[in-house]
Structure formats: structure tokens, C-alpha cells
Design a protein around this motif. Structure first.
Motif, PDB file in Angstrom:
ATOM      1  N   GLY A   1     -29.720 -12.508   5.374  1.00  0.00           N
ATOM      2  CA  GLY A   1     -28.884 -13.195   6.696  1.00  0.00           C
ATOM      3  C   GLY A   1     -27.815 -13.845   6.121  1.00  0.00           C
ATOM      4  O   GLY A   1     -26.542 -13.937   6.913  1.00  0.00           O
ATOM      5  N   GLY A   2     -27.987 -14.562   5.057  1.00  0.00           N
ATOM      6  CA  GLY A   2     -26.744 -15.561   4.439  1.00  0.00           C
ATOM      7  C   GLY A   2     -25.571 -14.630   3.977  1.00  0.00           C
ATOM      8  O   GLY A   2     -24.397 -14.870   3.905  1.00  0.00           O
TER       9      GLY A   2
ATOM     10  N   VAL B 267     -33.964  -1.760   8.460  1.00  0.00           N
ATOM     11  CA  VAL B 267     -34.128  -2.837   9.058  1.00  0.00           C
ATOM     12  C   VAL B 267     -34.833  -4.132   8.608  1.00  0.00           C
ATOM     13  O   VAL B 267     -35.995  -3.966   8.222  1.00  0.00           O
ATOM     14  CB  VAL B 267     -34.506  -2.589  10.663  1.00  0.00           C
ATOM     15  N   ALA B 268     -33.983  -5.368   8.489  1.00  0.00           N
ATOM     16  CA  ALA B 268     -34.732  -6.539   7.657  1.00  0.00           C
ATOM     17  C   ALA B 268     -34.395  -7.652   8.569  1.00  0.00           C
ATOM     18  O   ALA B 268     -33.411  -7.916   8.965  1.00  0.00           O
ATOM     19  CB  ALA B 268     -34.201  -6.398   6.365  1.00  0.00           C
ATOM     20  N   GLU B 269     -35.485  -8.551   8.531  1.00  0.00           N
ATOM     21  CA  GLU B 269     -35.257  -9.886   8.936  1.00  0.00           C
ATOM     22  C   GLU B 269     -34.419 -10.564   8.034  1.00  0.00           C
ATOM     23  O   GLU B 269     -34.065 -10.210   6.847  1.00  0.00           O
ATOM     24  CB  GLU B 269     -36.565 -10.646   8.998  1.00  0.00           C
ATOM     25  N   ALA B 270     -33.555 -11.602   8.692  1.00  0.00           N
ATOM     26  CA  ALA B 270     -32.703 -12.452   7.858  1.00  0.00           C
ATOM     27  C   ALA B 270     -33.040 -13.283   6.445  1.00  0.00           C
ATOM     28  O   ALA B 270     -32.428 -13.377   5.757  1.00  0.00           O
ATOM     29  CB  ALA B 270     -32.093 -13.551   8.931  1.00  0.00           C
ATOM     30  N   GLY B 271     -34.424 -13.301   6.521  1.00  0.00           N
ATOM     31  CA  GLY B 271     -34.917 -14.259   5.316  1.00  0.00           C
ATOM     32  C   GLY B 271     -35.128 -13.304   4.421  1.00  0.00           C
ATOM     33  O   GLY B 271     -35.843 -13.855   3.150  1.00  0.00           O
ATOM     34  N   VAL B 272     -35.095 -11.878   4.285  1.00  0.00           N
ATOM     35  CA  VAL B 272     -35.401 -11.125   3.108  1.00  0.00           C
ATOM     36  C   VAL B 272     -34.379 -11.209   2.132  1.00  0.00           C
ATOM     37  O   VAL B 272     -33.192 -11.367   2.403  1.00  0.00           O
ATOM     38  CB  VAL B 272     -35.463  -9.658   3.573  1.00  0.00           C
TER      39      VAL B 272
ATOM     40  N   ARG C 232     -29.165 -21.640   8.176  1.00  0.00           N
ATOM     41  CA  ARG C 232     -29.559 -21.661   6.698  1.00  0.00           C
ATOM     42  C   ARG C 232     -30.481 -20.448   6.123  1.00  0.00           C
ATOM     43  O   ARG C 232     -31.559 -20.330   6.967  1.00  0.00           O
ATOM     44  CB  ARG C 232     -30.117 -23.131   6.283  1.00  0.00           C
ATOM     45  N   GLY C 233     -30.042 -19.930   5.062  1.00  0.00           N
ATOM     46  CA  GLY C 233     -30.657 -18.727   4.622  1.00  0.00           C
ATOM     47  C   GLY C 233     -31.508 -19.628   3.442  1.00  0.00           C
ATOM     48  O   GLY C 233     -32.473 -20.172   3.427  1.00  0.00           O
ATOM     49  N   ALA C 234     -31.203 -19.256   2.156  1.00  0.00           N
ATOM     50  CA  ALA C 234     -31.749 -19.772   0.910  1.00  0.00           C
ATOM     51  C   ALA C 234     -30.870 -20.868   0.379  1.00  0.00           C
ATOM     52  O   ALA C 234     -31.202 -21.664  -0.485  1.00  0.00           O
ATOM     53  CB  ALA C 234     -31.679 -18.743  -0.162  1.00  0.00           C
TER      54      ALA C 234
ATOM     55  N   GLU D 175     -36.159 -18.955   6.050  1.00  0.00           N
ATOM     56  CA  GLU D 175     -36.514 -18.405   4.922  1.00  0.00           C
ATOM     57  C   GLU D 175     -37.739 -17.864   5.108  1.00  0.00           C
ATOM     58  O   GLU D 175     -38.508 -17.097   4.370  1.00  0.00           O
ATOM     59  CB  GLU D 175     -36.638 -19.420   3.832  1.00  0.00           C
ATOM     60  N   ARG D 176     -38.330 -17.996   6.351  1.00  0.00           N
ATOM     61  CA  ARG D 176     -39.981 -17.820   6.616  1.00  0.00           C
ATOM     62  C   ARG D 176     -39.868 -16.381   7.620  1.00  0.00           C
ATOM     63  O   ARG D 176     -40.841 -16.058   8.029  1.00  0.00           O
ATOM     64  CB  ARG D 176     -40.687 -18.862   7.322  1.00  0.00           C
ATOM     65  N   MET D 177     -38.890 -15.881   7.630  1.00  0.00           N
ATOM     66  CA  MET D 177     -38.605 -14.422   8.143  1.00  0.00           C
ATOM     67  C   MET D 177     -38.420 -13.439   7.203  1.00  0.00           C
ATOM     68  O   MET D 177     -37.061 -13.107   7.061  1.00  0.00           O
ATOM     69  CB  MET D 177     -37.487 -14.499   9.400  1.00  0.00           C
ATOM     70  N   PRO D 178     -39.372 -13.069   6.180  1.00  0.00           N
ATOM     71  CA  PRO D 178     -38.865 -12.253   5.088  1.00  0.00           C
ATOM     72  C   PRO D 178     -39.319 -10.673   5.224  1.00  0.00           C
ATOM     73  O   PRO D 178     -39.599 -10.052   4.277  1.00  0.00           O
ATOM     74  CB  PRO D 178     -39.539 -13.076   4.079  1.00  0.00           C
ATOM     75  N   ARG D 179     -39.603 -10.215   6.543  1.00  0.00           N
ATOM     76  CA  ARG D 179     -40.156  -8.934   6.625  1.00  0.00           C
ATOM     77  C   ARG D 179     -39.165  -7.924   6.675  1.00  0.00           C
ATOM     78  O   ARG D 179     -38.009  -8.015   7.402  1.00  0.00           O
ATOM     79  CB  ARG D 179     -40.977  -9.023   8.034  1.00  0.00           C
TER      80      ARG D 179
END
Length: 471
Positions: free
Chosen positions: A153-154, A119-124, A81-83, A103-107
Motif C-alpha cells: 500500500g505504501g 491480489v493483496a491487501e495494503a499491509g502486505v 500509514r503503511g510501515a 499494517e494489520r491488513m497483511p493478507r
């Protein structure tokens, strides 16, 4: 379905939940009834769901891997799940499942201006990424209506589109590489960071749009464009009928014009948005067609003039042009706010069909006929420039008869779309809501291919089973 009847305490006694608590911090594992209820489904109003055993708030790729390994060993299912902004039920939980939220992977890991990638984590959040790369003179075009709240990510999981996609493409067109947790818990890097590359099968593209059924995306490498070099002009046509607006859409396509946006909203949407936000939108018109071109100088001016002429020839009641950035944004804000404005009127069953551009007038006509036939309210918004239509079927809260008619109308629209050579989902994904239509569209042999790919990558059926394609 709700989970407010003691499910949380029961789940706490499951051995797998105990193991999750040993592997992760207490605040990363949620089992209380309120949390299970909140994370059990996405924004698809009428898609089925069941309470998960637990919700895991992953903070790093290793967390995701550990949960997947545990689930595979315990015979459980994992729902990524994303948002939770999806509109097809793709993130809905099922019995004996663990929801893994990213959601806690927003870097944002890296912005490389020279090579034009991020390059971004899925929660951005999509909008956050766009703002960050803009600071480097770069632009990430895909802009779904939920761009202020949906995660990258979503967006990857559903191959999200948006207003800009008619000219600049969808998410898949920008994904260079991924880090993905597979069904056995191992993490792999797919794709590249170079401008070209054809080594091996294109597993990156396979993952994009797979709705978390083949792997869980934890990190994304996205290609970017230069931010400058565009000069936006808007052309807004008001039409007396939905079909007339559709004729203008087909005319613009036939003329070979590729606008940077071409959006449609009907009277139900216009009235709902203006009643909610007071944007000063025109009243008394049946349909608004919002076009945008972004070529610079005289070329852009001539394209805008051509779009205006085509709208007038299609029977527009009025045609207005805007070059002021604030005015352009105000008009397109109405399109972005249409869905939440309509949700205020009652539960919304959202369609996501896509037809050939030349078939847009006929499809819009058939949608109106379906509304009359089934006695339901259908509002229409659309990425009209690429034939991606979003009929929104509204049923009053608690009116089960209206809800039943809405479901019949939903199925009829899907059938009509396929008859006109269209596809049952343009950007929202199959999820749960579109499984029957996908079955008819794909056919038995192609479904067998999907099943074979799923079995090869996820033989135990651990990752989001029952979504994306009919088994």
C-alpha cells in the motif's frame, strides 16, 4: 516534536476518540503517548509533524471506511500509514488528525498464475509478496531499498521504484486495479484484472503516487511477470571520481544498453557499509558503479562485456565481473544497506532528484560543489541508470549550525536539478519536504489542476491534507 508530555490522556477526552473506541476493539485504538510518538511520523528525519489524536490499527476495509466517515463528520483529518518507511514526511501526522495504519491488513487474497496477477491487501510487505508469487513461478519486479519492510500500500501511495526499475519499471507499471476508501468513507473498486482496458478515465493511475490525499488504498491487484528466463551477470567499476562514474552512466545509456540494474555508491557509502557489516568492499576508491544485465546466454555475456568496456573507457580504475549469484547479491547488498549505514553517522536529509541520464555527470559534479560551498557531508547513492540520484546530507547529532547548512544545500540541489531539466522527486514522493521544489516545478496553472482534483474527490480536505502538492 514529541508527544511525551501528557498528550495521550488529553486525547482520550476527545469525543471522536470515544466514538472510535465504540466502533472498534480497544486494542485497535491507541492513544498512549508512546504509541502516538511512534506513529506520528515516517523516516523523514527533518519533516514537521504533530501528535495525532489517536492511531487506529485497521484490520479490514470496513474499519478504514468507518474512521474516514467519523473524521469527515467531526472535522478531523486522516493520515494513512503503511510501515512508516517513507522519506518525505508523507505519513506525518498533523493537529486534529487520526493516523490509520494498515499494517494489520497483511493478507494475500489471490494468486492467479494463469492470468499472472496477485491480489493483496495494503499491509502486505513487498518482500513477502515477492516470495509468495515466486512459489507460483511468478515475479513482482519493483524492489525499493525498503522492500523487506515496506508495504505494498505504501509502495502504491508513493509509486515506489527500486533497483530493477531502470529496465522493469516502477509500481505504477504493475498496478492493474485497486480498492480505495474515498473521502466520504465509501469504498470503490478501480481498474481491472484483464491485460487491456480503457473504460473511463484512468483513476487507478491517478491514485498511484497520490500519497493518500485522494483515497486510502486497501487492496491492490498487481500484474506479474514469469520468474524464469533471466541470467544475471554483474559488472562493477571502481572510479577515482564521482564525475567519471557519471560519464560511464551516460555512456551506457548512449550505447542503447538497458541494464537490469545500474547503481552508484560513493566512498562515504562504501566505507560506512563496510564498517558496519564487514562485507569486504574495496577501499580507497571514490565511487563504485554496480551494473547488472539479465539476458541469457551469449547475448547477456556480450552486453556485460560492453558495459565493462564503457566503464574502462570512462576511466574506471578497475572493472570486475561476477556471475556467481552469491557474489552478485553481496555487491548489491552494499547498495541496499547504504542508507541505514549512513543513518548511523547522524541525522540524514535525503534527496530524491531525477535528471536526464545524460545530465548525470554534471549533476553529480554540482552536488559535490554544493557540499563544499555549504561545508556539509553529502554521500551519494543512486539508481543511476534512470538518473534518479539520492544525495544524502549528513549533519552531526545536535549540531544546529550544520543542520541549517544542510537545509540550504538541500534547496540548492533541488534548484540545480530543475535547471538541468530534472524533477524534484523520482520515487519518494513530495510529502512535506519537497513542497517548495514542487511549487517551482509545477507552476501555478498545473497546481490549480491539482487543487481542482483534490476538491472534487475530497472537498472537506479530510485525507492527508498538505501533502503531495503545494496548495
Amino acid at each position: 516534536m514529541s508527544v511525551r508530555d501528557g498528550v495521550g490522556p488529553t486525547a482520550d477526552h476527545d469525543p471522536a476518540v470515544g466514538e472510535l473506541r465504540r466502533m472498534l476493539r480497544a486494542d485497535q485504538v491507541l492513544t498512549d503517548a508512546v504509541s502516538l510518538d511512534a506513529y506520528a511520523h515516517d523516516d523523514a528525519e527533518w519533516a514537521a509533524f504533530e501528535p495525532p489524536l489517536a492511531v487506529v490499527l485497521a484490520e479490514r476495509e470496513q474499519d478504514v471506511s468507518a474512521v474516514v466517515r467519523l473524521a469527515a463528520a467531526s472535522g478531523l483529518r486522516v493520515v494513512p500509514r503503511g510501515a512508516g518507511t517513507g522519506l518525505s514526511g508523507g505519513a506525518n501526522a498533523m493537529a486534529r488528525s487520526i493516523v490509520v495504519s494498515l499494517e494489520r491488513m497483511p493478507r494475500i487474497v489471490e494468486v492467479n498464475a494463469a492470468e499472472r496477477y496477485v491480489v493483496a491487501e495494503a499491509g502486505v510487505i513487498n518482500d513477502t509478496l515477492r516470495e509468495v508469487v515466486a512459489g507460483h513461478g511468478l515475479w513482482y519486479p519493483p524492489d525499493p531499498a525498503s522492500y523487506r519492510i515496506s508495504t505494498i500500500g505504501g509502495n502504491v501511495a508513493t509509486n515506489a521504484g527500486g533497483i530493477c526499475c531502470v529496465k522493469y519499471g516502477v509500481t505504477r507499471d504493475y498496478v492493474l486495479g485497486l480498492r480505495v476508501v474515498l473521502a466520504d468513507g465509501d469504498a470503490v473498486a478501480l481498474g481491472r484484472r484483464t491485460a487491456k482496458g480503457v473504460t473511463g478515465y484512468d483513476l487507478t493511475a491517478l491514485m498511484v503516487g497520490s500519497e493518500g490525499t485522494l483515497g486510502i488504498v486497501t487492496e491492490v491487484t498487481l500484474q506479474l511477470l514469469p520468474l524464469g528466463g533471466r541470467e544475471e551477470r554483474a559488472v562493477v567499476g571502481s572510479f577515482a571520481s564521482l564525475r567519471a562514474a557519471g560519464v560511464a552512466v551516460a555512456g551506457i545509456a548512449a550505447a542503447g544498453i538497458v541494464p537490469s540494474a545500474l547503481e552508484l555508491i560513493d566512498r562515504t557509502c562504501v566505507d560506512a557499509v563496510d564498517a558496519w557489516q564487514g562485507l569486504g568492499l574495496p577501499h580507497g576508491v571514490d565511487t563504485m558503479l554496480l551494473a547488472k544485465v539479465d539476458e541469457v546466454g551469449a547475448v547477456g555475456a556480450e552486453l556485460a562485456a560492453s558495459v565493462a568496456r564503457i566503464m574502462a573507457d570512462a576511466g574506471a580504475v578497475s572493472v570486475e565481473s561476477a556471475v556467481d549469484a552469491d557474489e552478485v547479491d553481496r555487491l548489491f547488498l552494499a547498495r541496499r544497506l547504504a542508507y541505514p549505514a549512513l543513518e548511523r553517522l547522524g541525522p540524514v536529509l535525503t534527496e530524491d532528484i531525477c535528471v536526464p541520464r545524460g545530465a548525470v555527470p554534471e549533476m553529480l559534479t554540482r552536488i559535490q560543489a554544493t557540499a563544499r560551498e555549504h561545508d556539509v557531508v553529502i554521500a551519494n547513492i543512486a539508481h543511476a541508470g534512470d538518473g534518479n540520484l539520492h544525495p544524502l546530507i549528513i549533519a552531526p547529532e545536535g549540531d544546529e549550525a550544520a543542520k541549517g547548512r544542510a537545509k540550504l544545500a538541500f534547496d540548492r540541489i533541488v534548484d540545480e536539478c530543475r535547471e538541468l531539466g530534472g524533477t524534484v522527486t523520482g520515487e519518494h514522493g513530495v510529502g512535506l519536504l519537497k513542497l517548495p521544489g514542487a511549487r517551482e516545478e509545477l507552476g501555478p496553472r498545473v497546481i490549480d489542476l491539482h487543487v481542482a482534483v483534490k476538491r472534487a474527490l475530497d472537498p472537506l480536505g479530510t485525507l492527508n491534507p498538505g501533502k503531495a502538492f503545494p496548495a
